[in-house]
Design a protein around this motif. Structure first.
Motif, PDB file in Angstrom:
ATOM      1  N   ARG A   1      43.268  31.485  -9.961  1.00  0.00           N
ATOM      2  CA  ARG A   1      43.156  30.942 -11.325  1.00  0.00           C
ATOM      3  C   ARG A   1      41.715  30.968 -11.848  1.00  0.00           C
ATOM      4  N   PRO A   2      40.694  30.563 -11.060  1.00  0.00           N
ATOM      5  CA  PRO A   2      39.340  30.574 -11.618  1.00  0.00           C
ATOM      6  C   PRO A   2      38.922  31.935 -12.163  1.00  0.00           C
ATOM      7  N   ALA A   3      39.249  33.013 -11.462  1.00  0.00           N
ATOM      8  CA  ALA A   3      38.862  34.353 -11.926  1.00  0.00           C
ATOM      9  C   ALA A   3      39.540  34.673 -13.248  1.00  0.00           C
ATOM     10  N   ARG A   4      40.810  34.327 -13.377  1.00  0.00           N
ATOM     11  CA  ARG A   4      41.527  34.612 -14.619  1.00  0.00           C
ATOM     12  C   ARG A   4      40.985  33.775 -15.780  1.00  0.00           C
ATOM     13  N   VAL A   5      40.687  32.510 -15.505  1.00  0.00           N
ATOM     14  CA  VAL A   5      40.181  31.640 -16.565  1.00  0.00           C
ATOM     15  C   VAL A   5      38.782  32.078 -16.993  1.00  0.00           C
TER      16      VAL A   5
ATOM     17  N   ILE B   1      37.685  32.871 -20.791  1.00  0.00           N
ATOM     18  CA  ILE B   1      36.523  32.258 -21.441  1.00  0.00           C
ATOM     19  C   ILE B   1      35.596  33.336 -21.983  1.00  0.00           C
ATOM     20  N   ALA B   2      35.362  34.376 -21.173  1.00  0.00           N
ATOM     21  CA  ALA B   2      34.506  35.479 -21.618  1.00  0.00           C
ATOM     22  C   ALA B   2      35.080  36.172 -22.848  1.00  0.00           C
ATOM     23  N   ALA B   3      36.401  36.147 -22.979  1.00  0.00           N
ATOM     24  CA  ALA B   3      37.061  36.765 -24.133  1.00  0.00           C
ATOM     25  C   ALA B   3      37.130  35.819 -25.329  1.00  0.00           C
ATOM     26  N   GLY B   4      36.594  34.597 -25.180  1.00  0.00           N
ATOM     27  CA  GLY B   4      36.543  33.660 -26.299  1.00  0.00           C
ATOM     28  C   GLY B   4      37.833  32.907 -26.573  1.00  0.00           C
TER      29      GLY B   4
END
Length: 382
Positions: free
Chosen positions: A93-97, A101-104
């Protein structure tokens, strides 16, 4: 009055939670004409389903009005949708989140938010620095029984709270005689499995809000059923705990006891029961019903219960009546609050810091088991 579409990416849409709780409740909001906002506008959730199996996604999307879908998370995050919901397996989950976040994208995710408290706080800080709205699902206090418990707590029913006890769990079959009711990843540490990581998330926010913040924890954990069958009928070794017991120190002097097991048979009113005792009264609640016994109505039970049939304890409690109006799904209530948070900056308590607090309690419980000692629960800040 205007209709405003808000795109919501549901990653893990074909899973049980993704389909029955997140997709179903968002579609219900849309089907009723949208969520009314303070200015009179109506917000319409517009879903994009993400999963790994194209066939299952296509079938699910077609059965609900030809919803948009993709098997590529990168494609979903590159689009204009505003909110990212992660309800697939916990481990990654952290990698996906971080990608979202990077995608805004505004972040509204399932618990636990990460496998460790450091990763959970990293997500909170990244979202905050990016100026994004962020939150975690905390559904249990919206269940009727626990909502009643919270209401009488806020009304001062208990006086000074002395203790809280949580007894939760049920028998989860190993797959040999009946199908296992939980997915196999729940029993694999590498995939984010483990009863404490899963359920301490609920116990933390419930105790924090029903009683007071947790300040210390001491735990014991075991694996009662060491082998199970997975979804393909293959036997595997369980390397995550399925039973967890914890003692808690709570701010202002109350104490807590949590008994939680996926290897216990029920002899209580519900799979999840919370009892709070205070100087002015006690209450016991399951997911749907709540009963109270005020100090003035408390019988002498030490001698009264000393012989068989001497006292009917259940009859001496009063049931808290249901609230007026139709019951609303707890996940729907979480979504309505978060959608308003994004659309009109309405308050939303369970942000990612609250999600990290839940991970923190599980993390410290694991450390308590490993180090065989009490662990202090420090305050978390951005």
């Amino acid at each position: 009055m205007a209709e405003i579409k808000m795109g919501v990416i549901i990653n893990g849409a074909t899973g049980r939670m993704g389909t029955t709780q997140h997709m179903a409740n968002l579609l219900a909001i849309a089907a009723e004409g949208g969520l009314p906002l303070a200015n009179g506008d109506r917000l319409i959730p517009d879903l994009l389903l993400v999963g790994r199996n194209t066939g299952r996604l296509a079938t699910l999307a077609a059965s609900h009005g030809n919803l948009r879908y993709t098997t590529r998370l990168e494609e979903a995050l590159a689009g204009p949708d505003q909110i990212y919901m992660d309800c697939t397996h916990t481990g990654d989950r952290p990698a996906r989140v971080r990608q979202a976040i990077a995608a805004g994208k505004h972040i509204h995710i399932e618990k636990p938010t990460a496998p460790t408290v450091d990763e959970a706080m990293e997500l909170a800080r990244l979202a905050e620095r990016a100026g994004l709205k962020h939150g975690v699902i905390q559904d249990k206090l919206f269940l009727p029984g626990f909502a009643k418990l919270l209401a009488i707590r806020q009304a001062g029913f208990f006086g000074r709270v002395l203790q809280v006890r949580i007894d939760a769990g049920s028998w989860i079959f190993d797959g040999t005689t009946q199908a296992c009711q939980r997915p196999s990843w729940n029993y694999k540490k590498a995939q984010g499995g483990g009863l404490a990581l899963d359920m301490m998330a609920h116990w933390r926010y419930m105790i924090d809000r029903l009683v007071a913040p947790v300040t210390g924890v001491c735990a014991v954990m075991t694996t009662a059923i060491p082998e199970r069958l997975d979804e393909q009928g293959q036997r595997y070794t369980v390397d995550a705990e399925d039973t967890s017991h914890a003692l808690l120190q709570i701010q202002h002097g109350a104490v807590g006891v949590i008994t939680n097991s996926w290897a216990t048979r029920l002899r209580r009113d519900d799979t999840m029961v919370v009892q709070i005792d205070g100087t002015e009264g006690s209450a016991v609640a399951g997911r749907h019903r709540c009963f109270t016994q005020a100090a003035a109505d408390t019988p002498e039970a030490f001698f009264g219960a000393s012989h068989p049939g001497g006292m009917d304890h259940h009859s001496l409690w009063q049931e808290v009546p249901d609230a007026e109006g139709p019951l609303r799904n707890p996940f729907r209530q979480c979504w309505e609050a978060f959608l308003r948070h994004v659309a009109e900056d309405a308050p939303y308590l369970p942000n990612l810091v609250e999600g990290a607090k839940a991970v923190q309690l599980a993390d410290l419980a694991y450390r308590s088991v490993e180090e065989q000692r009490w662990m202090n629960v420090p305050e978390l800040k951005l």
